[in-house]
Structures are given as C-alpha cells and as structure tokens.
Design a protein around this motif. Structure first.
Motif, PDB file in Angstrom:
ATOM      1  N   ALA A  19      -9.648  -8.121  32.627  1.00 23.31           N
ATOM      2  CA  ALA A  19      -9.517  -9.570  32.783  1.00 23.31           C
ATOM      3  C   ALA A  19      -8.613 -10.195  31.723  1.00 23.31           C
ATOM      4  CB  ALA A  19     -10.897 -10.227  32.727  1.00 23.31           C
ATOM      5  N   VAL A  20      -8.276  -9.452  30.691  1.00 26.48           N
ATOM      6  CA  VAL A  20      -7.398  -9.972  29.643  1.00 26.48           C
ATOM      7  C   VAL A  20      -5.967  -9.868  30.158  1.00 26.48           C
ATOM      8  CG1 VAL A  20      -6.592  -9.677  27.270  1.00 26.48           C
ATOM      9  CG2 VAL A  20      -9.010  -9.337  27.829  1.00 26.48           C
ATOM     10  N   ARG A  21      -5.343 -11.007  30.375  1.00 21.41           N
ATOM     11  CA  ARG A  21      -4.022 -11.057  31.005  1.00 21.41           C
ATOM     12  C   ARG A  21      -2.912 -11.470  30.048  1.00 21.41           C
ATOM     13  NH1 ARG A  21      -4.584  -8.189  35.485  1.00 21.41           N
ATOM     14  NH2 ARG A  21      -6.391  -8.822  36.666  1.00 21.41           N
ATOM     15  N   CYS A  22      -3.162 -11.357  28.764  1.00 18.67           N
ATOM     16  CA  CYS A  22      -2.126 -11.685  27.785  1.00 18.67           C
ATOM     17  C   CYS A  22      -1.884 -10.462  26.905  1.00 18.67           C
ATOM     18  CB  CYS A  22      -2.555 -12.878  26.935  1.00 18.67           C
ATOM     19  SG  CYS A  22      -4.036 -12.575  25.955  1.00 18.67           S
ATOM     20  N   PRO A  23      -0.718 -10.399  26.279  1.00 16.15           N
ATOM     21  CA  PRO A  23      -0.480  -9.281  25.357  1.00 16.15           C
ATOM     22  C   PRO A  23      -1.538  -9.266  24.256  1.00 16.15           C
ATOM     23  CG  PRO A  23       1.533 -10.518  25.744  1.00 16.15           C
ATOM     24  CD  PRO A  23       0.405 -11.313  26.348  1.00 16.15           C
ATOM     25  N   THR A  24      -1.960  -8.078  23.907  1.00 15.19           N
ATOM     26  CA  THR A  24      -3.027  -7.925  22.926  1.00 15.19           C
ATOM     27  C   THR A  24      -2.644  -6.858  21.909  1.00 15.19           C
ATOM     28  OG1 THR A  24      -4.645  -8.449  24.643  1.00 15.19           O
ATOM     29  CG2 THR A  24      -5.493  -7.426  22.646  1.00 15.19           C
ATOM     30  N   LEU A  25      -3.026  -7.102  20.674  1.00 14.68           N
ATOM     31  CA  LEU A  25      -2.879  -6.103  19.615  1.00 14.68           C
ATOM     32  C   LEU A  25      -4.270  -5.745  19.132  1.00 14.68           C
ATOM     33  CD1 LEU A  25      -1.326  -4.451  17.471  1.00 14.68           C
ATOM     34  CD2 LEU A  25      -1.302  -6.546  16.064  1.00 14.68           C
ATOM     35  N   CYS A  26      -4.594  -4.474  19.155  1.00 15.75           N
ATOM     36  CA  CYS A  26      -5.869  -3.992  18.616  1.00 15.75           C
ATOM     37  C   CYS A  26      -5.571  -3.208  17.348  1.00 15.75           C
ATOM     38  CB  CYS A  26      -6.572  -3.080  19.616  1.00 15.75           C
ATOM     39  SG  CYS A  26      -7.143  -3.910  21.099  1.00 15.75           S
ATOM     40  N   LEU A  27      -6.215  -3.593  16.270  1.00 10.36           N
ATOM     41  CA  LEU A  27      -6.090  -2.891  14.994  1.00 10.36           C
ATOM     42  C   LEU A  27      -7.399  -2.191  14.680  1.00 10.36           C
ATOM     43  CD1 LEU A  27      -4.446  -5.532  12.641  1.00 10.36           C
ATOM     44  CD2 LEU A  27      -3.351  -3.560  13.673  1.00 10.36           C
ATOM     45  N   ARG A  28      -7.285  -1.009  14.094  1.00 13.30           N
ATOM     46  CA  ARG A  28      -8.475  -0.297  13.640  1.00 13.30           C
ATOM     47  C   ARG A  28      -8.079   0.550  12.457  1.00 13.30           C
ATOM     48  NH1 ARG A  28     -10.030   4.649  14.925  1.00 13.30           N
ATOM     49  NH2 ARG A  28      -8.979   4.773  16.919  1.00 13.30           N
TER      50      ARG A  28
END
Length: 119
Positions: free
Chosen positions: A56-65
C-alpha cells in the motif's frame, strides 16, 4: 522482547491491566529496558505488520538498518520486496540500533538518497 516467556509475560500483563495496574512497569527478558503492561499488550495486538502493509506504500521509501540489528525485528529487505513503489535498503556497517558513532554514515546515505530520488 519476551524471549521464551511470551505466554507468561502476556498473562502477567493482562492480569496487571485487569487489576488497574496497566501503567506499571515490567522487565522484559529479551529487551534492554522496561515497558508498561498497557504498552506491552498494545504492541501485541495493535502494531501493524509493516511487511503486510508494504504494497500500500505508493511513494519512494528508504529503509535504513544497522548491520548489528536483526532482520527479523527490522525487516527492511522484506519490506522492500513487497513495497508498492521503489524502496531502497541501506545497511549501515558497524552500526547498532541507535546508530552510535555512525551518524555521519546515516546522514550521507539519507542525503544521497534524497538527491537521487528528488532530483
């Protein structure tokens, strides 16, 4: 968070809430700090499954870990695999949950991602 005592700790939290002590603190055997009985039960019942919601997330996303964080607890790669838009994953080397001593690496990764993504 509850390690191998999930059933026992859940029962204790429910009993505390029923007794009007939901704001009292509980120690967690698999965690390094305390939580209230109310918060523990809320996490057990109301926390969304971010991987399930990823489409459902329709925008660019950055995941950091940080590389010292568990993929099971912080499922950046699984989120990216299910995301409904572009999702980049950046794993910060030599990095714990709090990014201690790695702040500049985080800044550099986020800034680079914003430049690439926003043009």
């Amino acid at each position: 968070m509850a390690a191998d005592q999930l059933d026992e700790i859940t029962a204790r939290a429910k009993a505390m809430v029923a007794a009007g002590r939901g704001g009292d603190l509980m120690l967690m055997p698999g965690w390094w700090y305390v939580i209230t009985a109310d918060s523990f039960l809320d996490r057990m019942t109301a926390m969304p499954d971010i991987v399930e919601l990823a489409p459902a997330v329709r925008c660019p996303t950055l995941c950091l870990r940080g590389d010292q964080e568990s993929e099971d607890t912080y499922p950046a790669e699984a989120f990216a695999a299910h995301a409904g838009a572009i999702c980049d994953v950046e794993i910060i080397p030599k990095c714990d949950h709090f990014y201690r001593g790695r702040e500049q690496a985080v800044i550099d990764r986020v800034a680079a991602w914003l430049r690439r993504t926003l043009g």
